[in-house]
Design a protein around this motif. Structure first.
Motif, short mmCIF file in Angstrom:
data_model
loop_
_atom_site.label_atom_id
_atom_site.label_comp_id
_atom_site.label_asym_id
_atom_site.label_seq_id
_atom_site.Cartn_x
_atom_site.Cartn_y
_atom_site.Cartn_z
N GLY A 264 71.13 19.41 1.49
CA GLY A 264 70.72 18.48 2.53
C GLY A 264 69.88 19.13 3.60
O GLY A 264 69.87 20.35 3.76
N VAL A 267 68.89 16.00 10.16
CA VAL A 267 68.03 14.98 10.76
C VAL A 267 67.82 15.33 12.23
O VAL A 267 68.78 15.57 12.97
CB VAL A 267 68.66 13.58 10.62
N GLU A 275 70.28 14.48 5.34
CA GLU A 275 69.68 13.61 4.33
C GLU A 275 69.46 14.38 3.04
O GLU A 275 69.19 15.58 3.04
CB GLU A 275 68.36 13.03 4.84
N ARG A 277 67.84 13.79 -1.24
CA ARG A 277 66.94 12.95 -2.03
C ARG A 277 67.08 13.26 -3.51
O ARG A 277 67.14 14.43 -3.91
CB ARG A 277 65.48 13.16 -1.60
N TRP A 312 69.91 1.65 5.84
CA TRP A 312 70.97 2.40 5.17
C TRP A 312 72.20 1.50 4.98
O TRP A 312 72.51 0.67 5.83
CB TRP A 312 71.37 3.62 5.99
N PHE A 344 67.58 7.83 -1.92
CA PHE A 344 67.80 8.48 -0.62
C PHE A 344 69.28 8.37 -0.25
O PHE A 344 69.86 7.28 -0.28
CB PHE A 344 66.92 7.84 0.45
N ARG A 346 72.36 9.78 2.64
CA ARG A 346 72.56 10.34 3.98
C ARG A 346 74.06 10.54 4.22
O ARG A 346 74.88 9.71 3.82
CB ARG A 346 71.97 9.42 5.05
#
Length: 467
Positions: A264, A267, A275, A277, A312, A344, A346
């Motif tokens: 990760g 942020v 975050e 991916r 989200w 995505f 988080r």
């Protein structure tokens, strides 16, 4: 007068047809071609294999652009689209029995000798005609200075299906103060034992408002008549009050779950938020969070979305921890999720974590069914912003084959060759729109017809006044 009115009617009809044509799409959408896709993989189909099955690899998932996996197709040597679709929709699903309710297992204490002692033990076992234990008595001759430690023997002989896991209940004195590792062994005749779960964590800790519990052990999909629980982290007996067996839905398709580990990134201006991916629309079903620092814990929430323009949505919430235990660490159990294809991810933490946890996502690779029509070579293609695979009625054909070969019949699995670029980035970019010449022409006809109607109307008006 009637002739002029007829002319006006015909012009009105022409006007309506022209307007409808101007607003309609310019022709029907053409069938997909291999050149519409970014990547291709050769399919190694042998002669005589008319119905085959293809399992998707991480490389293929990484080239798929659509969340519904419709930009995945197959073609033959003549570049003709082949009947191709998800096996989960095309193949008849195996008959699934209802999941039995959790069952409390009969438990027996068995003393065992420590490594430093020279104890001898005799077991007196009484079983009924079905093999279930009715009575178990242990006689142990302890050496001087030895400490008696008890194993737990669980009787599963009355169960008809394999046990998926064990759920533990602790004695009240052990609640909130237990950190143990156990070894689980299986046997069918009580004379020879095979270790089936070498290091399972049993944990119950309370600290302030945090409560950490891990009171479940997973078992392999093998049926045993008896299980033995032995504590291996210390010279002590596992303080169990009861053990419950639970069961899982069983299917004929083997579990081939795979894991992807994601690093990760923090942020900016949001402490404790990280975050992650994914490369493609993997069908994720499980998420495990491993904290970066030892002896740490936090309340976390996991959120996902498929595009940066979307909001989200939370998919899991719980406590994550990492406790030092000798050479190994103890972590929280993974979160079980419904199938999520979002790219995505988080993670939010409270209190805010300083370093990004390692997020491990698990999925079951999907299989697709292919009917090999025409001559080869056959190939799989993926990645397109315009082309989409049509819906083929594969279920009708495969249901008939399953009726002939048995409900558990599965098509042959074929190997996939090395992937090669096909159209590349051109297939992933929208082409510039062509000038709408046809639409311009239709609007010209529309305007001309309208002007002619106006001229005729004025002429009719002048003739009526003269009359």
């Amino acid at each position: 007068m009637s002739r002029q009115r007829m002319t006006i009617s015909l012009l009105g009809l022409l006007l309506a047809l022209a307007a409808q044509s101007a607003c309609a799409n310019e022709g029907a959408t053409r069938p997909a071609q291999p050149s519409d896709f970014a990547w291709q993989w050769p399919l190694l189909i042998n002669t005589g294999q008319d119905v085959v099955q293809v399992s998707l690899t991480p490389e293929i998932y990484a080239q798929i652009t659509r969340a519904d996996v419709r930009d995945l197709a197959a073609f033959n040597g003549a570049d003709e689209s082949l009947p191709f679709g998800p096996a989960a929709l095309a193949l008849p699903q195996p008959m699934a029995l209802p999941v039995p309710a959790a069952i409390a297992l009969p438990m027996f204490r068995i003393p065992h000798a420590t490594a430093a002692s020279s104890e001898s033990m005799q077991l007196h076992i009484e079983r009924d005609a079905n093999g279930r234990l009715r009575q178990l008595h242990a006689e142990i001759n302890e050496a001087t200075g030895s400490v008696s430690i008890d194993d737990w023997l669980l009787d599963l002989s009355a169960l008809q299906v394999p046990v998926h896991g064990l759920q533990f209940s602790l004695l009240p004195t052990a609640e909130g103060s237990l950190n143990a590792r156990i070894e689980i062994a299986g046997s069918n005749e009580l004379d020879q034992w095979q270790v089936i779960a070498p290091a399972q964590v049993v944990l119950s800790l309370h600290q302030g408002e945090f409560r950490l519990q891990r009171l479940r052990a997973s078992l392999p999909h093998v049926q045993w008549r008896y299980l033995r629980l032995r504590r291996i982290d210390s010279e002590a007996t596992l303080p169990l009050a009861s053990v419950t067996a639970d069961f899982a839905q069983t299917f004929s398709v083997a579990d081939q779950r795979r894991d992807l580990m994601l690093q990760g990134t923090a942020v900016a201006d949001q402490p404790g938020v990280f975050e992650y991916r994914l490369a493609g629309p993997f069908p994720m079903q499980r998420a495990a969070v491993e904290l970066a620092q030892r002896n740490a814990l936090a309340t976390i929430s996991i959120e996902t979305r498929d595009h940066v323009s979307q909001i989200w949505r939370e998919v899991a919430r719980g406590t994550a921890f990492r406790l030092a235990s000798g050479d190994e660490d103890i972590g929280a159990a993974p979160f079980e999720l419904p199938i999520i294809r979002d790219r995505f991810w988080r993670l939010r933490s409270e209190p805010a974590l300083a370093q990004a946890p390692l997020l491990t996502l698990g999925y079951q690779p999907e299989s697709f069914v292919l009917l090999a029509q025409g001559a080869g070579p056959y190939r799989l293609v993926a990645g397109s912003v315009l082309a989409a695979r049509p819906d083929y009625p594969l279920q009708v054909v495969l249901s008939q084959l399953a009726t002939q070969h048995g409900r558990d019949w599965q098509p042959d699995e074929v190997a996939i060759g090395t992937g090669l670029s096909l159209a590349g980035e051109a297939a992933l970019s929208l082409p510039p729109p062509a000038p709408p010449y046809r639409q311009w022409l239709l609007w010209a006809v529309l305007v001309g017809a309208a002007a002619l109607v106006v001229v005729l109307a004025l002429k009719l008006l002048g003739e009526s006044k003269a009359a």
